[in-house]
Design an enzyme around this catalytic site. Structure first.
Site, mmCIF file in Angstrom:
data_model
loop_
_atom_site.group_PDB
_atom_site.id
_atom_site.type_symbol
_atom_site.label_atom_id
_atom_site.label_comp_id
_atom_site.label_asym_id
_atom_site.label_seq_id
_atom_site.Cartn_x
_atom_site.Cartn_y
_atom_site.Cartn_z
ATOM 1 N N HIS A 395 61.220 35.837 133.346
ATOM 2 C CA HIS A 395 61.903 34.910 132.437
ATOM 3 C C HIS A 395 61.069 34.608 131.196
ATOM 4 O O HIS A 395 61.589 34.076 130.206
ATOM 5 C CB HIS A 395 62.232 33.611 133.180
ATOM 6 C CG HIS A 395 63.492 32.956 132.715
ATOM 7 N ND1 HIS A 395 63.841 32.864 131.383
ATOM 8 C CD2 HIS A 395 64.513 32.364 133.404
ATOM 9 C CE1 HIS A 395 65.001 32.234 131.270
ATOM 10 N NE2 HIS A 395 65.439 31.922 132.483
ATOM 11 N N ASP A 399 65.736 36.176 128.924
ATOM 12 C CA ASP A 399 66.506 35.042 129.438
ATOM 13 C C ASP A 399 67.630 35.533 130.354
ATOM 14 O O ASP A 399 67.912 36.738 130.436
ATOM 15 C CB ASP A 399 67.095 34.233 128.283
ATOM 16 C CG ASP A 399 66.027 33.528 127.474
ATOM 17 O OD1 ASP A 399 64.987 33.155 128.061
ATOM 18 O OD2 ASP A 399 66.221 33.358 126.257
#
Length: 422
Positions: A395, A399
């Protein structure tokens, strides 16, 4: 003159190796080219062959000892010949004063003795032992034709063809009998737990997985792919290829690798790595295909897979898979991947959370195909095949939304399989 057995360099990055097993005891005769010791480096295990005929007159590295590449681990010479002293060049013990040998004697006295081999236990090469386990054959029942009656891989194959040996059921588990003491304590076992040191390949995997979890921000998203058309496509494709002289047979893994490759070309942010504060998006795709052997998990790599056809991918996966199973992969064949695919479908697992293979940004987990029922556009109930996919990504680099678009692209290729040939 004694000949040294040297710790070999199995790969460009190898700096040291670990002694796994000596196949010869001190004083035993050896022939040039005969496996004398097994060594390992990270996830690779190889046999070292004798460099000359003679007798194993000395061993300078015991089992589990780590030795630098190029250093001697044993010596072959004539019967009665002294082991060379690496420092003086003479025979060991010829000129060393007593005050220098005393600490060594003390160390040897304190060193626990290795248990003697079990009486009648068969000597066999690591490759023979692996094959025997795979074939379900008791190695003790196989007649060895190697030096000193050692069981070879060929001996196991011959035993399998003849149907000899005792079948070993993988479901059979040996349970120690309860002692009177444990029964008196209300049935609670008083036996000491079996202790296994974390070392070798298991330690390498443990360290890498721990570092992966500790140093990245991992998130896993999951979705089914409708592979009804893919399975029909694969069946038709393999029927057509059956007339091919090379007898190519395409697997689901081959088709998945092709789908992932094409999706990575469309989503280069998933074909990337975060290193020291910089994100690198690669122009090439080196696809890791996780595979398990009896030592642990290894990840052989398909290099520049973006330039390969489906047929090339299939051949490469098949070749690397065979090497992974028999432990003959080189360190170069397991380094440099930019994205990884791992498959637990054979174990009946559906969704799971694969752990990133640092410094990669993504890894795709593949589960077992599920048979389901669904409604068609006309309202009829039809049979469907669904494939569970689990995408873990870093992450810090990507995203959730762009990672989801990548996963949807992989699924689109699987659900429209003819696009894989374009």
């Amino acid at each position: 003159m004694a000949v040294e057995i040297i710790m070999p360099k199995l790969g460009m990055s190898m700096k040291e190796g670990t002694i796994v097993e000596w196949h010869k005891a001190k004083g035993e005769s050896v022939k040039k080219g005969e496996p004398v010791v097994s060594i390992s480096s990270e996830k690779i295990e190889n046999e070292v062959e004798a460099p000359a005929d003679g007798e194993l007159i000395g061993v300078s590295a015991e089992v589990d000892e780590v030795v630098a590449v190029g250093k001697p681990i044993g010596f072959i010479g004539e019967p009665g010949e002294q082991v060379p002293d690496p420092e003086s060049g003479g025979a060991a013990g010829e000129t060393k004063p007593e005050k220098e040998t005393a600490p060594e004697q003390t160390r040897q006295a304190l060193k626990p003795e290795s248990p003697p081999p079990a009486a009648g236990k068969k000597r066999a090469s690591p490759a023979a032992k692996k094959l025997a386990r795979q074939k379900g054959i008791d190695i003790e029942t196989v007649v060895g034709t190697g030096p000193g009656g050692r069981v070879t891989k060929e001996d196991v194959l011959q035993a399998a063809e003849k149907g000899t040996g005792t079948e070993v059921s993988p479901q059979t588990v040996s349970v120690p009998a309860q002692t009177e003491t444990s029964q008196a304590a209300g049935g609670a076992s008083s036996q000491e737990p079996v202790k296994k040191e974390l070392k070798g390949i298991r330690k390498v995997i443990a360290d890498r997985m721990h570092d992966s979890i500790r140093n990245t921000a991992q998130l896993t998203i999951m979705k089914h792919a409708d592979v009804t058309k893919l399975m029909a496509f694969r069946k038709e494709l393999n029927t057509d290829l059956a007339t091919d002289e090379e007898s190519v047979k395409v697997s689901v893994t081959d088709l998945l690798a092709r789908a992932v490759t094409k999706a990575l070309l469309e989503h280069p942010n998933m074909n990337s790595a975060l290193k020291e504060g910089t994100i690198y998006e690669y122009g090439h795709i080196h696809l890791g295909i996780a595979a398990a052997n009896d030592k642990g998990l290894v990840v052989p790599v398909l290099f520049n897979v973006q330039d390969q056809s489906l047929k090339d991918i299939s051949a490469a996966i098949r070749s690397l898979g065979e090497k992974a199973r028999d432990g003959s992969l080189s360190s170069e064949e397991m380094a440099g991947s930019t994205f990884t695919v791992t498959n637990l479908g054979a174990s009946g697992i559906s969704f799971f959370t694969p752990v990133l293979n640092p410094p990669e940004t993504g890894i795709l987990g593949v589960g077992a195909t599920e048979e389901t029922l669904a409604f068609s556009e006309k309202g009829d109930v039809v049979a469907k095949k669904k494939l569970p996919l689990s995408l873990t990504f870093d992450h810090r680099v990507v995203d959730g939304e762009p990672a989801s678009r990548f996963l949807n692209t992989v699924i689109a290729y699987l659900e429209h399989p003819y696009r894989l040939l374009i």
